[in-house]
Design an enzyme around this catalytic site. Structure first.
Site, PDB file in Angstrom:
ATOM      1  N   SER A  86      54.258  41.468  18.376  1.00  0.00           N
ATOM      2  CA  SER A  86      54.337  41.404  16.910  1.00  0.00           C
ATOM      3  C   SER A  86      54.314  42.747  16.227  1.00  0.00           C
ATOM      4  O   SER A  86      54.522  42.827  15.014  1.00  0.00           O
ATOM      5  CB  SER A  86      53.150  40.619  16.358  1.00  0.00           C
ATOM      6  OG  SER A  86      52.911  39.478  17.105  1.00  0.00           O
ATOM      7  N   THR A 184      50.867  40.288  12.513  1.00  0.00           N
ATOM      8  CA  THR A 184      50.767  41.636  11.922  1.00  0.00           C
ATOM      9  C   THR A 184      49.369  42.153  12.146  1.00  0.00           C
ATOM     10  O   THR A 184      48.410  41.374  12.107  1.00  0.00           O
ATOM     11  CB  THR A 184      50.996  41.540  10.386  1.00  0.00           C
ATOM     12  OG1 THR A 184      52.323  41.109  10.152  1.00  0.00           O
ATOM     13  CG2 THR A 184      50.759  42.866   9.689  1.00  0.00           C
ATOM     14  N   THR A 202      53.885  45.820  11.513  1.00  0.00           N
ATOM     15  CA  THR A 202      54.448  44.618  12.149  1.00  0.00           C
ATOM     16  C   THR A 202      55.896  44.835  12.552  1.00  0.00           C
ATOM     17  O   THR A 202      56.583  45.702  11.987  1.00  0.00           O
ATOM     18  CB  THR A 202      54.379  43.427  11.170  1.00  0.00           C
ATOM     19  OG1 THR A 202      54.731  42.218  11.862  1.00  0.00           O
ATOM     20  CG2 THR A 202      55.315  43.590   9.984  1.00  0.00           C
ATOM     21  N   ARG A 212      66.096  42.236   7.077  1.00  0.00           N
ATOM     22  CA  ARG A 212      65.011  41.477   6.420  1.00  0.00           C
ATOM     23  C   ARG A 212      63.735  42.330   6.391  1.00  0.00           C
ATOM     24  O   ARG A 212      63.331  42.895   7.388  1.00  0.00           O
ATOM     25  CB  ARG A 212      64.758  40.174   7.176  1.00  0.00           C
ATOM     26  CG  ARG A 212      63.606  39.313   6.619  1.00  0.00           C
ATOM     27  CD  ARG A 212      62.316  39.542   7.347  1.00  0.00           C
ATOM     28  NE  ARG A 212      61.255  38.613   6.944  1.00  0.00           N
ATOM     29  CZ  ARG A 212      59.984  38.721   7.297  1.00  0.00           C
ATOM     30  NH1 ARG A 212      59.600  39.717   8.067  1.00  0.00           N
ATOM     31  NH2 ARG A 212      59.095  37.852   6.909  1.00  0.00           N
ATOM     32  N   THR A 235      48.604  38.463   7.027  1.00  0.00           N
ATOM     33  CA  THR A 235      49.484  38.197   8.168  1.00  0.00           C
ATOM     34  C   THR A 235      49.986  36.775   8.034  1.00  0.00           C
ATOM     35  O   THR A 235      49.326  35.916   7.451  1.00  0.00           O
ATOM     36  CB  THR A 235      48.770  38.415   9.522  1.00  0.00           C
ATOM     37  OG1 THR A 235      49.676  38.081  10.584  1.00  0.00           O
ATOM     38  CG2 THR A 235      47.519  37.567   9.671  1.00  0.00           C
ATOM     39  N   GLY A 236      51.171  36.549   8.570  1.00  0.00           N
ATOM     40  CA  GLY A 236      51.777  35.228   8.440  1.00  0.00           C
ATOM     41  C   GLY A 236      53.166  35.368   7.849  1.00  0.00           C
ATOM     42  O   GLY A 236      53.704  36.472   7.774  1.00  0.00           O
TER      43      GLY A 236
HETATM   44  N1  ASP Z   1      53.809  39.097   7.718  1.00  0.00           N
HETATM   45  C1  ASP Z   1      54.761  39.466   8.734  1.00  0.00           C
HETATM   46  C2  ASP Z   1      56.140  39.343   8.190  1.00  0.00           C
HETATM   47  O1  ASP Z   1      56.431  38.375   7.499  1.00  0.00           O
HETATM   48  C3  ASP Z   1      54.664  38.664   9.970  1.00  0.00           C
HETATM   49  C4  ASP Z   1      53.306  38.108  10.321  1.00  0.00           C
HETATM   50  O2  ASP Z   1      52.294  38.677  10.018  1.00  0.00           O
HETATM   51  O3  ASP Z   1      53.216  37.044  10.938  1.00  0.00           O
HETATM   52  O4  ASP Z   1      56.953  40.170   8.494  1.00  0.00           O
END
Ligand code: ASP
Length: 335
Positions: A86, A184, A202, A212, A235-236
């Site tokens: 990640s 992340t 990340t 993106r 995160t997410g």
């Molecule tokens: N927040 C990060 C993104 O959307 C990915 C993650 O933390 O899961 O790029």
């Protein structure tokens, strides 16, 4: 979510002094987690892989006394780990097979920030973000410009796509199914002088469209630090964070007097109330800490694991979680 162990008082007016971003209608009693007053520096980071990052931050702080150095060096740990899918080296590539990295760093002192987005071929995007903050008049560099800046600053060009991730990407290309692959490192810290800082790094949403950019390099979305109040990181699924400036919102809730955990919970409720999808499908998670050394986290569904460390203490904790059952008709608490 274990709401029963959390108590809320109903109140019409929140603590004064902050921007009135909303009226949650209740404020938390301060019964959440906090580090002992002498326990500084304090670091809070997302996911179990935040634990070795926190521990490195403690080590670096002990040597240098610099909170920013500690944040940067801590985040470099998962960035350099090829097994972490990640972040940094070994991150999952985009749909074209290119590893594109997002990162930012923020210093509460002077409200300074630096950020890079869609950066390719550089091992430590957090360090490039720091260089943007320290050595340019800008806050954010993206894409090829960010890469050229990094190279001019002496960062080495590195192939970040490991054989394992290349093989997985080739399989993905054949099947074209979208796996739920993203995470992340967001790491926030507080030192004994009350200084606050944070960083975020990340490789973003696995197999994302080329170009993106997620929430992680966006100040106020993936990370926010306010010298007077506290810091928060995310995160997410970035798409569900950046439309709400979620980290900024968490800090504003803390400014209104909410404990960091309650500020995270309230932000999730607010987002979930605005989104037609069930809260448990939003895949968003937050960590936060305030200037008093109180800290906490919350995530959608079952919540997530996050790491906390201060001298003599380093643990991975389970956050509370938010599902639709916890959200009232106007996004308030159901109880
Ligand atoms: N927040 C990060 C993104 O959307 C990915 C993650 O933390 O899961 O790029």
């Amino acid at each position: 979510m274990n709401l029963s162990r959390r108590r809320f008082i109903h109140t019409t007016a929140l603590a004064a002094g902050g921007i009135a971003v909303s009226s949650p209608g209740y404020a938390a009693m301060s019964e959440g987690l906090s580090a002992p007053e002498a326990a500084r520096p304090l670091f809070v980071a997302t996911w179990p892989f935040g634990q070795p990052a926190n521990e490195r931050s403690l080590e670096v702080f002990a040597g240098s006394g610099s909170l920013l150095d500690a944040v940067e060096e801590g985040i470099k740990v998962p960035e350099a780990d090829p097994d972490n899918a990640s972040v940094g080296l070994g991150g999952i590539p985009n749909a074209d097979g290119a590893v594109q990295l997002d990162a930012c760093i923020m210093d509460g002192e002077g409200q300074r920030a630096g950020s890079v987005a869609a950066l390719e071929g550089i091992l430590h995007p957090i360090s490039v973000a720091r260089r943007v903050m320290d050595d340019t008049k800008h806050v954010m560099l993206a894409g090829e410009g960010a890469r050229q800046f990094a190279l001019a600053q002496g960062f080495a060009s590195v192939d970040l796509l490991t054989d394992q991730r290349r093989g997985e990407w080739e399989q993905w290309r054949e099947k074209q199914h979208q796996p739920d692959n993203h995470d992340t490192i967001a790491l926030v810290g507080l030192d004994a002088d009350g200084r606050l800082a944070g960083g975020c790094s990340t490789s973003g949403w696995g197999y994302k469209l080329p170009g993106r950019v997620g929430d992680s390099p966006i100040i106020g979305s993936g990370l926010y630090v306010d010298a007077q109040v506290g810091a928060a990181g995310a995160t997410g699924l970035g798409e569900n964070v950046m439309r709400y400036c979620a980290s900024f919102l968490i800090v504003e809730y803390m400014r209104q007097g909410l404990h960091p955990e309650d500020a995270c919970l309230e932000t999730i409720r607010r987002i979930a109330a605005a989104d037609p999808r069930p809260a448990e499908d939003l895949a968003i998670n937050f960590v936060a800490l305030d200037k008093q050394g109180r800290y906490g986290a919350a995530g959608t569904g079952q919540g997530f694991e996050y790491a906390v460390a201060y001298p003599g203490y380093s643990e991975v904790l389970q956050s509370t979680g938010v599902s639709n059952a916890d959200i009232g008709p106007e996004g308030g608490n159901r109880r």
